[in-house]
Design a protein around this motif. Structure first.
Motif, PDB file in Angstrom:
ATOM      1  N   GLY A 187       1.878  -4.356   1.435  1.00 25.59           N
ATOM      2  CA  GLY A 187       3.023  -5.137   0.998  1.00 25.59           C
ATOM      3  C   GLY A 187       3.971  -5.460   2.137  1.00 25.59           C
ATOM      4  O   GLY A 187       4.417  -6.603   2.290  1.00 25.59           O
ATOM      5  N   ILE A 188       4.270  -4.458   2.965  1.00 28.36           N
ATOM      6  CA  ILE A 188       5.177  -4.685   4.098  1.00 28.36           C
ATOM      7  C   ILE A 188       4.542  -5.625   5.114  1.00 28.36           C
ATOM      8  O   ILE A 188       5.201  -6.548   5.614  1.00 28.36           O
ATOM      9  CB  ILE A 188       5.583  -3.342   4.733  1.00 28.36           C
ATOM     10  CG1 ILE A 188       6.500  -2.581   3.781  1.00 28.36           C
ATOM     11  CG2 ILE A 188       6.259  -3.548   6.074  1.00 28.36           C
ATOM     12  CD1 ILE A 188       6.780  -1.153   4.190  1.00 28.36           C
ATOM     13  N   LEU A 189       3.269  -5.423   5.425  1.00 29.32           N
ATOM     14  CA  LEU A 189       2.592  -6.327   6.367  1.00 29.32           C
ATOM     15  C   LEU A 189       2.517  -7.746   5.819  1.00 29.32           C
ATOM     16  O   LEU A 189       2.692  -8.718   6.556  1.00 29.32           O
ATOM     17  CB  LEU A 189       1.191  -5.816   6.691  1.00 29.32           C
ATOM     18  CG  LEU A 189       1.124  -4.651   7.658  1.00 29.32           C
ATOM     19  CD1 LEU A 189      -0.318  -4.186   7.807  1.00 29.32           C
ATOM     20  CD2 LEU A 189       1.693  -5.028   8.998  1.00 29.32           C
ATOM     21  N   GLY A 190       2.261  -7.888   4.533  1.00 29.34           N
ATOM     22  CA  GLY A 190       2.223  -9.215   3.927  1.00 29.34           C
ATOM     23  C   GLY A 190       3.559  -9.922   4.006  1.00 29.34           C
ATOM     24  O   GLY A 190       3.622 -11.107   4.338  1.00 29.34           O
ATOM     25  N   LYS A 219      -2.454   8.189  -2.136  1.00 35.51           N
ATOM     26  CA  LYS A 219      -3.223   7.277  -1.274  1.00 35.51           C
ATOM     27  C   LYS A 219      -3.009   5.828  -1.702  1.00 35.51           C
ATOM     28  O   LYS A 219      -2.863   4.944  -0.867  1.00 35.51           O
ATOM     29  CB  LYS A 219      -4.696   7.649  -1.336  1.00 35.51           C
ATOM     30  CG  LYS A 219      -5.583   6.781  -0.485  1.00 35.51           C
ATOM     31  CD  LYS A 219      -7.021   7.189  -0.627  1.00 35.51           C
ATOM     32  CE  LYS A 219      -7.911   6.235   0.122  1.00 35.51           C
ATOM     33  NZ  LYS A 219      -9.324   6.498  -0.105  1.00 35.51           N
ATOM     34  N   GLU A 220      -2.992   5.578  -2.996  1.00 42.16           N
ATOM     35  CA  GLU A 220      -2.800   4.212  -3.484  1.00 42.16           C
ATOM     36  C   GLU A 220      -1.393   3.707  -3.220  1.00 42.16           C
ATOM     37  O   GLU A 220      -1.190   2.538  -2.898  1.00 42.16           O
ATOM     38  CB  GLU A 220      -3.122   4.150  -4.971  1.00 42.16           C
ATOM     39  CG  GLU A 220      -4.591   4.367  -5.274  1.00 42.16           C
ATOM     40  CD  GLU A 220      -4.870   4.455  -6.750  1.00 42.16           C
ATOM     41  OE1 GLU A 220      -3.919   4.602  -7.538  1.00 42.16           O
ATOM     42  OE2 GLU A 220      -6.047   4.384  -7.114  1.00 42.16           O
ATOM     43  N   ILE A 221      -0.406   4.577  -3.334  1.00 34.39           N
ATOM     44  CA  ILE A 221       0.979   4.170  -3.086  1.00 34.39           C
ATOM     45  C   ILE A 221       1.184   3.857  -1.607  1.00 34.39           C
ATOM     46  O   ILE A 221       1.853   2.886  -1.253  1.00 34.39           O
ATOM     47  CB  ILE A 221       1.954   5.260  -3.576  1.00 34.39           C
ATOM     48  CG1 ILE A 221       1.882   5.350  -5.095  1.00 34.39           C
ATOM     49  CG2 ILE A 221       3.377   4.963  -3.136  1.00 34.39           C
ATOM     50  CD1 ILE A 221       2.655   6.489  -5.690  1.00 34.39           C
ATOM     51  N   LYS A 222       0.566   4.645  -0.728  1.00 38.33           N
ATOM     52  CA  LYS A 222       0.665   4.385   0.712  1.00 38.33           C
ATOM     53  C   LYS A 222       0.040   3.047   1.064  1.00 38.33           C
ATOM     54  O   LYS A 222       0.624   2.259   1.813  1.00 38.33           O
ATOM     55  CB  LYS A 222      -0.015   5.495   1.513  1.00 38.33           C
ATOM     56  CG  LYS A 222       0.762   6.764   1.584  1.00 38.33           C
ATOM     57  CD  LYS A 222       0.015   7.787   2.426  1.00 38.33           C
ATOM     58  CE  LYS A 222       0.738   9.105   2.458  1.00 38.33           C
ATOM     59  NZ  LYS A 222       0.005  10.122   3.223  1.00 38.33           N
ATOM     60  N   SER A 223      -1.141   2.767   0.535  1.00 36.89           N
ATOM     61  CA  SER A 223      -1.787   1.491   0.835  1.00 36.89           C
ATOM     62  C   SER A 223      -1.001   0.333   0.229  1.00 36.89           C
ATOM     63  O   SER A 223      -0.913  -0.747   0.815  1.00 36.89           O
ATOM     64  CB  SER A 223      -3.232   1.481   0.339  1.00 36.89           C
ATOM     65  OG  SER A 223      -3.287   1.581  -1.060  1.00 36.89           O
ATOM     66  N   LEU A 246      -0.050 -10.252   0.328  1.00 38.79           N
ATOM     67  CA  LEU A 246       0.757 -10.069  -0.877  1.00 38.79           C
ATOM     68  C   LEU A 246      -0.094 -10.123  -2.147  1.00 38.79           C
ATOM     69  O   LEU A 246       0.154  -9.367  -3.097  1.00 38.79           O
ATOM     70  CB  LEU A 246       1.864 -11.120  -0.930  1.00 38.79           C
ATOM     71  CG  LEU A 246       2.956 -10.950   0.120  1.00 38.79           C
ATOM     72  CD1 LEU A 246       3.905 -12.144   0.085  1.00 38.79           C
ATOM     73  CD2 LEU A 246       3.706  -9.661  -0.086  1.00 38.79           C
ATOM     74  N   ILE A 247      -1.107 -10.969  -2.163  1.00 39.66           N
ATOM     75  CA  ILE A 247      -2.013 -11.022  -3.316  1.00 39.66           C
ATOM     76  C   ILE A 247      -2.816  -9.725  -3.418  1.00 39.66           C
ATOM     77  O   ILE A 247      -3.000  -9.174  -4.508  1.00 39.66           O
ATOM     78  CB  ILE A 247      -2.935 -12.253  -3.235  1.00 39.66           C
ATOM     79  CG1 ILE A 247      -2.118 -13.518  -3.482  1.00 39.66           C
ATOM     80  CG2 ILE A 247      -4.085 -12.158  -4.233  1.00 39.66           C
ATOM     81  CD1 ILE A 247      -2.883 -14.802  -3.245  1.00 39.66           C
ATOM     82  N   LEU A 252       2.278   0.183  -0.113  1.00 40.77           N
ATOM     83  CA  LEU A 252       3.415  -0.056   0.776  1.00 40.77           C
ATOM     84  C   LEU A 252       2.987  -0.717   2.083  1.00 40.77           C
ATOM     85  O   LEU A 252       3.644  -1.643   2.560  1.00 40.77           O
ATOM     86  CB  LEU A 252       4.132   1.265   1.069  1.00 40.77           C
ATOM     87  CG  LEU A 252       4.994   1.812  -0.051  1.00 40.77           C
ATOM     88  CD1 LEU A 252       5.519   3.188   0.313  1.00 40.77           C
ATOM     89  CD2 LEU A 252       6.123   0.875  -0.358  1.00 40.77           C
ATOM     90  N   ILE A 253       1.896  -0.248   2.670  1.00 41.50           N
ATOM     91  CA  ILE A 253       1.440  -0.795   3.953  1.00 41.50           C
ATOM     92  C   ILE A 253       1.071  -2.266   3.814  1.00 41.50           C
ATOM     93  O   ILE A 253       1.533  -3.115   4.582  1.00 41.50           O
ATOM     94  CB  ILE A 253       0.264   0.027   4.499  1.00 41.50           C
ATOM     95  CG1 ILE A 253       0.749   1.397   4.947  1.00 41.50           C
ATOM     96  CG2 ILE A 253      -0.409  -0.699   5.663  1.00 41.50           C
ATOM     97  CD1 ILE A 253      -0.362   2.371   5.263  1.00 41.50           C
TER      98      ILE A 253
END
Length: 63
Positions: A43-46, A34-38, A19-20, A40-41
């Motif tokens: 953030g969801i994993l966190g 590319k930045e929006i995908k990373s 999350l940080i 989301l990925i």
């Protein structure tokens, strides 16, 4: 030492780190796909790691 409680703590810490890192990416993003995908990925994993770690620590009983 209870292994489930240790693993729950580890998941919680990994979730906080994710999350940080998401917040750092969000602060420096310019809006590219590319930045929006990373964002989301990570953030969801966190969120998933944090919530599963907290629930594992909460539901594990001390023996």
């Amino acid at each position: 030492m209870n292994l489930k409680r240790f693993f729950g703590g580890l998941l919680t810490v990994l979730g906080i780190v994710g999350l940080i890192y998401t917040a750092v990416i969000f602060a420096s993003t310019s809006g590219e796909t590319k930045e929006i995908k990373s964002l989301l990925i990570y953030g969801i994993l966190g969120i998933v790691f944090f919530m599963s770690g907290i629930s594992l620590v909460r539901t594990t009983k001390d023996e």
